[in-house]
Design a protein around this motif. Structure first.
Motif, PDB file in Angstrom:
ATOM      1  N   LEU A  11      -3.735   7.682  -7.019  1.00 45.07           N
ATOM      2  CA  LEU A  11      -4.808   8.653  -6.835  1.00 45.07           C
ATOM      3  C   LEU A  11      -5.832   8.033  -5.885  1.00 45.07           C
ATOM      4  N   SER A  12      -5.781   8.470  -4.642  1.00 41.52           N
ATOM      5  CA  SER A  12      -6.611   7.825  -3.613  1.00 41.52           C
ATOM      6  C   SER A  12      -7.155   8.891  -2.672  1.00 41.52           C
ATOM      7  N   TRP A  13      -8.141   8.493  -1.904  1.00 41.77           N
ATOM      8  CA  TRP A  13      -9.120   7.502  -2.326  1.00 41.77           C
ATOM      9  C   TRP A  13     -10.408   8.220  -2.663  1.00 41.77           C
ATOM     10  N   SER A  14     -11.230   7.636  -3.525  1.00 42.44           N
ATOM     11  CA  SER A  14     -12.491   8.270  -3.917  1.00 42.44           C
ATOM     12  C   SER A  14     -13.637   7.360  -3.503  1.00 42.44           C
ATOM     13  N   GLY A  15     -14.635   7.931  -2.837  1.00 40.31           N
ATOM     14  CA  GLY A  15     -15.772   7.145  -2.405  1.00 40.31           C
ATOM     15  C   GLY A  15     -16.684   6.781  -3.568  1.00 40.31           C
ATOM     16  N   ASP A  16     -17.392   5.672  -3.431  1.00 41.40           N
ATOM     17  CA  ASP A  16     -18.322   5.279  -4.493  1.00 41.40           C
ATOM     18  C   ASP A  16     -19.482   6.253  -4.619  1.00 41.40           C
ATOM     19  N   ALA A  47       4.328   8.284  -6.036  1.00 42.54           N
ATOM     20  CA  ALA A  47       3.783   9.317  -5.162  1.00 42.54           C
ATOM     21  C   ALA A  47       2.310   9.040  -4.951  1.00 42.54           C
ATOM     22  N   ARG A  48       1.784   9.567  -3.852  1.00 43.20           N
ATOM     23  CA  ARG A  48       0.361   9.401  -3.559  1.00 43.20           C
ATOM     24  C   ARG A  48      -0.304  10.771  -3.455  1.00 43.20           C
ATOM     25  N   PHE A  75       2.446  13.336  -2.211  1.00 46.06           N
ATOM     26  CA  PHE A  75       3.479  13.037  -1.237  1.00 46.06           C
ATOM     27  C   PHE A  75       4.234  11.800  -1.700  1.00 46.06           C
ATOM     28  N   PRO A  76       5.566  11.843  -1.669  1.00 43.96           N
ATOM     29  CA  PRO A  76       6.319  10.633  -2.036  1.00 43.96           C
ATOM     30  C   PRO A  76       5.876   9.447  -1.190  1.00 43.96           C
ATOM     31  N   ASP A  77       5.825   8.282  -1.799  1.00 44.79           N
ATOM     32  CA  ASP A  77       5.366   7.095  -1.083  1.00 44.79           C
ATOM     33  C   ASP A  77       6.432   6.644  -0.090  1.00 44.79           C
ATOM     34  N   GLN A 122       0.818  -1.210   0.000  1.00 47.73           N
ATOM     35  CA  GLN A 122       0.000   0.000   0.000  1.00 47.73           C
ATOM     36  C   GLN A 122       0.849   1.254   0.000  1.00 47.73           C
ATOM     37  N   GLY A 123       0.266   2.324  -0.522  1.00 53.53           N
ATOM     38  CA  GLY A 123       0.929   3.614  -0.472  1.00 53.53           C
ATOM     39  C   GLY A 123       0.894   4.174   0.942  1.00 53.53           C
ATOM     40  N   TYR A 124       1.720   5.178   1.176  1.00 48.50           N
ATOM     41  CA  TYR A 124       1.830   5.798   2.494  1.00 48.50           C
ATOM     42  C   TYR A 124       0.466   6.272   2.989  1.00 48.50           C
ATOM     43  N   GLY A 125       0.093   5.809   4.186  1.00 51.65           N
ATOM     44  CA  GLY A 125      -1.166   6.208   4.792  1.00 51.65           C
ATOM     45  C   GLY A 125      -2.338   5.313   4.453  1.00 51.65           C
ATOM     46  N   MET A 126      -2.182   4.416   3.477  1.00 46.81           N
ATOM     47  CA  MET A 126      -3.251   3.506   3.087  1.00 46.81           C
ATOM     48  C   MET A 126      -3.126   2.203   3.871  1.00 46.81           C
ATOM     49  N   GLN A 127      -4.258   1.606   4.204  1.00 45.28           N
ATOM     50  CA  GLN A 127      -4.259   0.422   5.058  1.00 45.28           C
ATOM     51  C   GLN A 127      -4.120  -0.871   4.258  1.00 45.28           C
TER      52      GLN A 127
END
Length: 402
Positions: free
Chosen positions: A342-347, A303-304, A269-271, A143-148
Motif C-alpha cells: 500500500l504505497s505511498w502515503s505522504g506524512d 501486488a501494489r 497492479f501485480p508487482d 521495491q515494488g513496481y514503480g517504487m524507487q
C-alpha cells in the motif's frame, strides 16, 4: 570528471549503463525497463513536454566510464503554482563521491535556472508521482513496481548539497496470510450489507464504463486541488490499461457504487518487478517470451496499490473496506499472492495512513522528497496541510486519495 549531455545513441547507452555499474551485485535492485525510462523523455509519449522540457546528463571519470547520471525537467504549468517556480530532478545515480554528486546537481540547477526555475524537487518523476518518486531512506529491500530503490549513501549526497526534506512518503505492506483486524471486517460487513451499496471489478469488456467511472471519482476526489492538478484523460488511462493488459488482473481493480453512483475505486497492479528482475532492463523478443513464461508460472507473489480515491462526500464511511473485502476473496483464490504493498502515503495525509494501519498493514519503507531553493536566503517551508484544513497553495497528486 566530465559532464556530457545525453544526445545520441552512445550517450543514451551510457545513461542506462550507469545503473548497472552502481548496483552491481546488489540483490535488492531491479533494473527499470530502459524502454519505459526512455518513454518519459520522449515528447511523443509524455504530455509534460507540452508545457516544459527535460535534459539528461551522464558523468564520466578520467577513463570515460559513466559514474553518475541525472535528469532535470520542468512543466511550466506546474512550476508556476509555487511561490518560487519549481522544477525537478530525477533518475539520479552516482558513486559515493560528494564532488561527483554536486557536479550533477549543479548542472541540473544551472539548466533549470536558465529556464526561469527557482527551486527543484528531487528525486521525482517527469510526470505522475505514482512512479519514480522519492529517495529511499528506510526499507532497503526489493521495491515494488514503480517504487524507487537507492543506495543508503544517497541521502547524504542530497542533504550535503543543500536539499531539504519537503515531505516523507510511507509505504505499508499487508501480509495476506494474516487475518485482517476484526474491527476492520465489522466495518466492511456493515457496508456490504447496505442495499444501496454494490461492488464491481473492472473488465476489459466494459472498459469504457469503468474508465469513465474512474475519472468521475478521481476528479471529484481531486476537485479541491483542481488548480494544482490536472484531470486524468480517458486516453491516458486507456493506454495504460492496454499496455499492461498481459499483466493486469481484472479482479485487482474494484469500484464501489452507491445507488449506482460510482463513489470509490482502487487499482492494484501485480508487482512486475518480480519479473523484470530477470530481464536486466532489456525487452527483446526472447525476454518477452521469458516474461510471458514467468507470469504464467506464478512468479509474482505480491501486488501494489497504484491509486485509489473516494469522493469527498463518501469519505470516512468505510467504503474502502468494502474493496478490501472483495479483494480478500480474490486473493483467497490466487493463493500464490502473499502481500499487498500500500504505497505511498505522504506524512501530510493522516487519513490514508489511518486507513492503511486499520487493515493491519505495517510500515515497511520510507522515501523522502527533497526541495532545493536556488536562492538560499528564501525561507524554506516543509509541505504540510494547514491545521485549518484549508487547501495549500499546491499539492502534487499522490498515488493515494487525499
Amino acid at each position: 570528471m566530465k559532464i556530457v549531455e545525453v544526445s545520441n545513441k552512445q550517450t543514451l547507452g551510457l545513461f542506462h549503463k550507469t545503473v548497472h555499474h552502481i548496483y552491481n551485485n546488489d540483490k535488492n535492485w531491479v533494473c527499470q525497463l530502459h524502454a519505459d525510462v526512455d518513454k518519459i523523455f520522449d515528447p511523443k509519449t509524455n504530455p509534460s513536454f507540452k508545457n516544459g522540457g527535460a535534459k539528461r546528463w551522464i558523468l564520466l571519470d578520467e577513463k570515460q566510464q559513466a559514474i553518475g547520471r541525472i535528469a532535470a525537467f520542468y512543466n511550466q504549468h506546474e512550476a508556476n503554482k509555487w511561490k518560487q517556480p519549481t522544477g525537478g530532478i530525477g533518475f539520479f545515480e552516482c558513486i559515493d563521491n560528494q564532488q561527483a554528486a554536486n557536479l550533477l546537481f549543479e548542472t541540473s540547477k544551472n539548466w533549470l535556472s536558465c529556464n526561469g526555475i527557482e527551486a527543484m524537487d528531487g528525486p521525482v518523476n517527469f510526470g505522475e508521482n505514482m512512479f519514480n518518486w522519492g529517495l529511499l531512506v528506510k526499507g532497503f529491500q526489493q521495491q515494488g513496481y514503480g517504487m524507487q530503490y537507492h543506495k543508503p549513501y544517497y541521502q547524504q549526497l542530497f542533504e550535503n548539497f543543500g536539499f531539504q526534506l519537503f515531505y516523507k512518503q510511507f509505504s505499508f505492506h499487508l501480509d495476506l496470510k494474516k487475518p485482517f483486524p476484526e474491527i476492520f471486517w465489522k466495518v466492511a460487513e456493515r457496508v456490504i450489507q447496505k442495499p444501496e451499496i454494490s461492488c464491481r471489478h473492472f473488465t476489459f469488456n466494459e472498459k469504457h464504463k469503468f474508465i469513465t467511472d474512474l475519472i468521475e471519482i478521481y476528479d471529484a476526489t481531486w476537485e479541491t486541488f483542481r488548480e494544482e492538478s490536472a484531470s486524468l484523460s480517458y486516453a491516458e488511462i486507456d493506454n495504460a490499461f492496454n499496455d499492461a493488459r498481459e499483466l493486469l488482473v481484472e479482479e485487482f481493480i474494484w469500484f464501489v457504487y452507491r445507488n449506482n453512483e460510482p463513489v470509490c475505486f482502487m487499482v492494484l497492479f501485480p508487482d512486475a518487478n518480480q519479473l523484470f528482475k530477470k530481464l536486466n532492463g532489456k525487452l527483446t523478443l526472447f525476454t518477452k517470451l521469458k516474461l510471458w513464461y514467468l507470469n504464467k508460472s506464478k512468479t509474482i507473489t505480491r501486488a501494489r496499490a497504484l491509486v485509489m480515491g473516494t469522493k469527498p462526500n463518501y469519505q470516512r464511511l468505510g467504503y474502502e473496506s468494502a474493496i478490501f473485502w472483495n479483494l480478500k476473496k480474490v486473493f483467497d483464490k490466487l493463493d500464490h499472492y502473499t502481500e499487498i504493498e500500500l504505497s505511498w502515503s505522504g506524512d501530510f495525509n493522516p487519513k490514508i495512513i489511518s486507513l492503511y494501519e486499520a487493515t493491519g498493514a505495517t510500515h515497511a519503507k520510507t522515501h523522502h522528497t527533497y526541495r532545493y531553493m536556488f536562492d538560499t536566503t528564501v525561507p524554506f517551508e516543509r509541505y504540510h496541510l494547514p491545521e485549518t484544513n484549508e487547501i495549500p497553495r499546491r499539492a502534487r497528486k499522490s498515488s493515494t486519495q487525499k
